[in-house]
Scaffold this motif. Structure first.
Motif, PDB file in Angstrom:
ATOM      1  N   THR A   2       0.835  -1.212   0.000  1.00 19.51           N
ATOM      2  CA  THR A   2       0.000   0.000   0.000  1.00 19.51           C
ATOM      3  C   THR A   2       0.867   1.259   0.000  1.00 19.51           C
ATOM      4  O   THR A   2       0.519   2.250  -0.645  1.00 19.51           O
ATOM      5  N   ALA A   3       2.007   1.203   0.726  1.00 17.05           N
ATOM      6  CA  ALA A   3       2.897   2.373   0.739  1.00 17.05           C
ATOM      7  C   ALA A   3       3.592   2.547  -0.606  1.00 17.05           C
ATOM      8  O   ALA A   3       3.776   3.677  -1.089  1.00 17.05           O
ATOM      9  N   SER A   4       3.987   1.434  -1.245  1.00 23.80           N
ATOM     10  CA  SER A   4       4.643   1.517  -2.560  1.00 23.80           C
ATOM     11  C   SER A   4       3.715   2.158  -3.582  1.00 23.80           C
ATOM     12  O   SER A   4       4.141   2.998  -4.394  1.00 23.80           O
ATOM     13  N   GLU A   5       2.444   1.773  -3.544  1.00 23.41           N
ATOM     14  CA  GLU A   5       1.473   2.366  -4.457  1.00 23.41           C
ATOM     15  C   GLU A   5       1.318   3.854  -4.201  1.00 23.41           C
ATOM     16  O   GLU A   5       1.226   4.654  -5.138  1.00 23.41           O
ATOM     17  N   ALA A   6       1.290   4.221  -2.927  1.00 23.06           N
ATOM     18  CA  ALA A   6       1.133   5.628  -2.585  1.00 23.06           C
ATOM     19  C   ALA A   6       2.313   6.449  -3.085  1.00 23.06           C
ATOM     20  O   ALA A   6       2.143   7.568  -3.587  1.00 23.06           O
ATOM     21  N   GLY A  25     -12.404  -3.422  -6.055  1.00 23.18           N
ATOM     22  CA  GLY A  25     -11.288  -2.914  -5.260  1.00 23.18           C
ATOM     23  C   GLY A  25     -10.434  -1.933  -6.041  1.00 23.18           C
ATOM     24  O   GLY A  25     -10.006  -0.900  -5.504  1.00 23.18           O
ATOM     25  N   MET A  26     -10.187  -2.237  -7.307  1.00 17.39           N
ATOM     26  CA  MET A  26      -9.400  -1.312  -8.140  1.00 17.39           C
ATOM     27  C   MET A  26     -10.132   0.002  -8.335  1.00 17.39           C
ATOM     28  O   MET A  26      -9.511   1.072  -8.362  1.00 17.39           O
ATOM     29  N   ALA A  27     -11.467  -0.069  -8.469  1.00 19.12           N
ATOM     30  CA  ALA A  27     -12.247   1.162  -8.620  1.00 19.12           C
ATOM     31  C   ALA A  27     -12.205   1.989  -7.340  1.00 19.12           C
ATOM     32  O   ALA A  27     -12.023   3.216  -7.373  1.00 19.12           O
ATOM     33  N   ILE A  28     -12.346   1.316  -6.179  1.00 24.34           N
ATOM     34  CA  ILE A  28     -12.264   2.023  -4.887  1.00 24.34           C
ATOM     35  C   ILE A  28     -10.883   2.636  -4.710  1.00 24.34           C
ATOM     36  O   ILE A  28     -10.735   3.743  -4.168  1.00 24.34           O
ATOM     37  N   GLY A  29      -9.860   1.924  -5.188  1.00 25.51           N
ATOM     38  CA  GLY A  29      -8.490   2.403  -5.021  1.00 25.51           C
ATOM     39  C   GLY A  29      -8.187   3.699  -5.745  1.00 25.51           C
ATOM     40  O   GLY A  29      -7.196   4.367  -5.435  1.00 25.51           O
ATOM     41  N   ARG A  30      -9.030   4.053  -6.703  1.00 24.74           N
ATOM     42  CA  ARG A  30      -8.814   5.311  -7.432  1.00 24.74           C
ATOM     43  C   ARG A  30      -9.315   6.509  -6.656  1.00 24.74           C
ATOM     44  O   ARG A  30      -9.053   7.657  -7.030  1.00 24.74           O
ATOM     45  N   LEU A  31     -10.039   6.230  -5.560  1.00 22.36           N
ATOM     46  CA  LEU A  31     -10.531   7.330  -4.730  1.00 22.36           C
ATOM     47  C   LEU A  31      -9.396   7.883  -3.878  1.00 22.36           C
ATOM     48  O   LEU A  31      -8.490   7.173  -3.468  1.00 22.36           O
ATOM     49  N   GLY A  32      -9.436   9.140  -3.612  1.00 23.82           N
ATOM     50  CA  GLY A  32      -8.411   9.767  -2.775  1.00 23.82           C
ATOM     51  C   GLY A  32      -8.811  11.201  -2.471  1.00 23.82           C
ATOM     52  O   GLY A  32      -9.883  11.662  -2.857  1.00 23.82           O
ATOM     53  N   GLY A  33      -7.950  11.884  -1.773  1.00 23.94           N
ATOM     54  CA  GLY A  33      -8.242  13.267  -1.432  1.00 23.94           C
ATOM     55  C   GLY A  33      -7.168  13.829  -0.540  1.00 23.94           C
ATOM     56  O   GLY A  33      -6.116  13.210  -0.331  1.00 23.94           O
ATOM     57  N   ARG A  34      -7.437  15.009  -0.029  1.00 25.79           N
ATOM     58  CA  ARG A  34      -6.487  15.680   0.857  1.00 25.79           C
ATOM     59  C   ARG A  34      -7.148  15.864   2.213  1.00 25.79           C
ATOM     60  O   ARG A  34      -8.288  16.313   2.315  1.00 25.79           O
ATOM     61  N   ILE A  61      -3.817  11.796   0.323  1.00 30.31           N
ATOM     62  CA  ILE A  61      -3.925  10.375   0.655  1.00 30.31           C
ATOM     63  C   ILE A  61      -4.753   9.688  -0.424  1.00 30.31           C
ATOM     64  O   ILE A  61      -5.847  10.138  -0.765  1.00 30.31           O
ATOM     65  N   ALA A  62      -4.213   8.605  -0.982  1.00 36.76           N
ATOM     66  CA  ALA A  62      -4.927   7.801  -1.971  1.00 36.76           C
ATOM     67  C   ALA A  62      -4.866   6.341  -1.534  1.00 36.76           C
ATOM     68  O   ALA A  62      -3.809   5.854  -1.136  1.00 36.76           O
ATOM     69  N   LEU A  63      -5.985   5.654  -1.614  1.00 37.65           N
ATOM     70  CA  LEU A  63      -6.023   4.254  -1.178  1.00 37.65           C
ATOM     71  C   LEU A  63      -5.171   3.365  -2.070  1.00 37.65           C
ATOM     72  O   LEU A  63      -4.469   2.474  -1.589  1.00 37.65           O
ATOM     73  N   GLY A  64      -5.224   3.567  -3.368  1.00 42.39           N
ATOM     74  CA  GLY A  64      -4.502   2.700  -4.282  1.00 42.39           C
ATOM     75  C   GLY A  64      -5.199   1.350  -4.437  1.00 42.39           C
ATOM     76  O   GLY A  64      -6.178   1.040  -3.758  1.00 42.39           O
ATOM     77  N   THR A  65      -4.660   0.518  -5.332  1.00 41.33           N
ATOM     78  CA  THR A  65      -5.245  -0.805  -5.567  1.00 41.33           C
ATOM     79  C   THR A  65      -5.224  -1.653  -4.301  1.00 41.33           C
ATOM     80  O   THR A  65      -6.177  -2.386  -4.006  1.00 41.33           O
ATOM     81  N   GLY A  66      -4.147  -1.556  -3.520  1.00 47.16           N
ATOM     82  CA  GLY A  66      -4.042  -2.345  -2.302  1.00 47.16           C
ATOM     83  C   GLY A  66      -5.131  -2.020  -1.295  1.00 47.16           C
ATOM     84  O   GLY A  66      -5.850  -2.907  -0.824  1.00 47.16           O
ATOM     85  N   GLY A  67      -5.273  -0.752  -0.980  1.00 49.50           N
ATOM     86  CA  GLY A  67      -6.299  -0.352  -0.022  1.00 49.50           C
ATOM     87  C   GLY A  67      -7.696  -0.635  -0.536  1.00 49.50           C
ATOM     88  O   GLY A  67      -8.575  -1.068   0.212  1.00 49.50           O
ATOM     89  N   GLY A  68      -7.909  -0.395  -1.847  1.00 48.85           N
ATOM     90  CA  GLY A  68      -9.226  -0.648  -2.428  1.00 48.85           C
ATOM     91  C   GLY A  68      -9.587  -2.123  -2.410  1.00 48.85           C
ATOM     92  O   GLY A  68     -10.709  -2.498  -2.048  1.00 48.85           O
ATOM     93  N   CYS A  69      -8.645  -2.994  -2.789  1.00 49.20           N
ATOM     94  CA  CYS A  69      -8.916  -4.436  -2.790  1.00 49.20           C
ATOM     95  C   CYS A  69      -9.071  -4.977  -1.377  1.00 49.20           C
ATOM     96  O   CYS A  69      -9.808  -5.945  -1.157  1.00 49.20           O
ATOM     97  N   LEU A  70      -8.394  -4.376  -0.415  1.00 53.12           N
ATOM     98  CA  LEU A  70      -8.573  -4.792   0.975  1.00 53.12           C
ATOM     99  C   LEU A  70      -9.998  -4.501   1.438  1.00 53.12           C
ATOM    100  O   LEU A  70     -10.660  -5.351   2.053  1.00 53.12           O
TER     101      LEU A  70
END
Length: 560
Positions: free
Chosen positions: A133-137, A392-401, A407-416
């Motif tokens: 998740t950190a690598s994706e971020a 999960g990949m769709a959720i991972g595209r969500l992010g904000g400040r 902060i962005a979830l990324g594929t890892g956070g979204g799939c989790l």
């Protein structure tokens, strides 16, 4: 020659990392065992010096499958423990807050980059998923390719160093030093808790396993003559059942109102402690091989009833209709792939897998009232799996400040998160979304190991630079980031939450997601009572810690 071969065929480097890594990780030094993931990372870092690289697409696919399976298998327990398990779950929050604060302090003091900061969090918390998740971020920070690769390599290097020292620290803290700080004899405390939960006999765990908790005995009725079957069974709390009665060579139909007569031959089955206690009140034990045995049927049932969540095994039996619960016994309770004591005082959680034993009709009746039988299937529902990963990949595209921090979830956070949702749906509607536990375990093990091998190979050339730059500071910080939250949880758990020592120490091992720590702790305790606390904090930390990867990257980027 070898370097050229590995560069031209990187799949050789992948499977060499897996094979050698898991071989190295299998060695044990006392209670310390690196495990296959850390072993794979070490070998991949060495092979990475040759220039072998795996495709980024393979790395991303492997991590998506791993993190989805992690959420899928942990979803039912995670949601089940949000409410009733709050005392233990609070320790996971202590862990997360403490390590985040410590990482930010170290970032400011040592001027760490975001990669090293995230690696310290992953290693000290022994949570490999944070690497992904950190690598994706970091990949979403908009940096140049070279800088992105360097920072991602620093995650892996900081993780490998801090993991090793963090692992040693958490094992020794929970199994050796914490009992001294609490001023308790852990073995005596575990035995006391075992008895409180309804376990009997001062037996070691191995002896308990050798002497089955559920047994059957044949008696010639003497002292119990004149008693009805219902009266005899109720006298011992429903923990034994009269399965067969023979009178004058003929089998009698078993009914609650049947009165036992002197000379009857009765097959009595149930919990070992109840059978031992009842034996003098029944008659003389005899050897009669033509009778059946207790285990006519053995099935695994997923507990789905919400009203049973939080009940003890004894309370479940008490509230059940005597005829509905008759002849059904819980032989084992499995929670998050860990077996916890199936004692009368053991609390049951929605999503637990209960192993029921008894006559075929009795077990079928009990299973239908508690949840659903785990079907003996090896088939995976790839429609459900594919939709889950896509969501999960769709959720991972969500992010904000948040507070100026991107902060962005990324594929890892979204799939989790999608794995959590799909696993919870599966527990509520068991006819859809088959993902057998063996298949889920393969996805987790192979997915994580492949991802770790990929990032280890790419990090190889930069690893030595980071170690030279910080020297002994990384191991020291890794130890500190285990001790501070561990000691804080020990104090809070004992002084304010009033947790029993075995469960408290198990919960501290769980908040660190440390399987070696709980294994060492169970060995010292002499029974599996620490696992009760471990499963709750493990479920919470295993879900929340990976989500901290993007948070650390965002905060460290602002403060560093």
């Amino acid at each position: 020659m070898i370097a050229e071969l590995l560069r031209s065929q990187p799949e050789i480097a992948l499977f060499a990392s897996l094979a050698l890594g898991y071989f190295i990780g299998s060695f044990r030094l006392g209670p310390i065992q690196l495990g296959g993931v850390c072993g794979t990372l070490i070998v991949a870092l060495l092979l990475g010096q040759t220039g072998a690289r795996l495709s980024p697409d393979l790395k991303n696919i492997a991590f998506a499958l791993f993190i989805f399976a992690l959420g899928f298998t942990g979803g039912p327990q995670f949601f089940a423990n949000i409410g009733r398990g709050w005392r233990y779950g609070l320790l996971s929050i202590v862990e997360i807050v403490a390590v985040l604060v410590l990482v930010m302090i170290v970032v400011v003091v040592m001027r760490l980059d975001v990669g090293t900061a995230a690696g310290l969090l992953a290693g000290a918390a022994t949570e490999s998923a944070v690497i992904g998740t950190a690598s994706e971020a970091i990949g979403k920070l908009g940096l140049g390719d070279a800088e992105t690769v360097r920072l991602q390599a620093n995650i892996v290097t900081a993780y490998s160093v801090s993991y090793l020292f963090g692992l040693i620290t958490i094992v020794l803290l929970t199994s050796q030093f914490a009992p001294l700080l609490l001023r308790v004899n852990l073995r005596d405390e575990a035995e006391r808790v075992w008895r409180t939960l309804g376990g009997g006999g001062a037996l070691e765990e191995g002896q308990r396993m050798g002497a089955p908790a559920l047994v059957s005995r044949v008696f010639r009725v003497d002292a119990a003559m004149g008693l009805s079957i219902a009266a005899l069974e109720q006298r011992y709390g429903g923990n034994l059942t009269v399965e067969q009665v023979e009178r004058d060579g003929a089998d009698l139909q078993i009914e609650p109102q049947l009165i036992l007569a002197a000379g009857d031959i009765a097959l009595v089955a149930g919990r070992r402690e109840a059978i031992v206690e009842a034996a003098p009140a029944i008659g003389t034990e005899v050897t009669d091989n033509h009778f059946g045995s207790l285990v006519g049927e053995r099935v695994d049932v997923v507990l789905t009833r919400g009203d049973v969540h939080g009940m003890t095994v004894a309370q479940l039996r008490e509230q059940a209709d005597p005829q509905q619960g008759r002849g059904v016994y819980i032989a084992a309770v499995t929670r998050l792939e860990s077996t916890i004591p199936a004692l009368p005082g053991t609390e049951l959680n929605r999503g637990d897998v209960l192993t029921l034993v008894g006559a075929k009709a009795d077990v079928a009746r009990g299973a239908s009232r508690l949840g659903y039988v785990l079907p003996p299937t090896q088939k995976t529902d790839f429609v459900y799996l594919g939709l889950g990963v896509l969501l999960g990949m769709a959720i991972g595209r969500l992010g904000g400040r948040v507070g100026g921090v991107s902060i962005a979830l990324g594929t890892g956070g979204g799939c989790l998160l999608s794995g959590l949702l799909f696993g919870w749906i599966r527990s509520r509607h068991p006819l859809i979304g088959s993902l057998p536990s063996a298949a889920a375990q393969i996805l987790k093990d192979f997915g994580l190991a492949t991802f770790i091998a990929a990032v280890g190979l790419s990090a190889g050339p930069d690893a030595i630079k980071l170690v030279r730059e910080y020297g002994v500071a990384l191991p020291f910080v890794g130890v500190l980031m285990v001790l501070v939250p561990g000691l804080l949880s020990l104090w809070i758990g004992r002084m304010f939450l009033k947790l029993d020592a075995p469960m408290l120490l198990g919960a501290i091992a769980g908040q660190q997601c440390s399987t070696p720590a709980i294994s060492a702790l169970v060995g010292v305790a002499g029974n599996s009572t620490p696992v009760i606390g471990y499963t709750i904090t493990y479920a919470v930390s295993n879900i929340l810690l990976p989500l901290m990867g993007p948070v650390v990257v965002g905060l460290a980027g602002k403060l560093g």
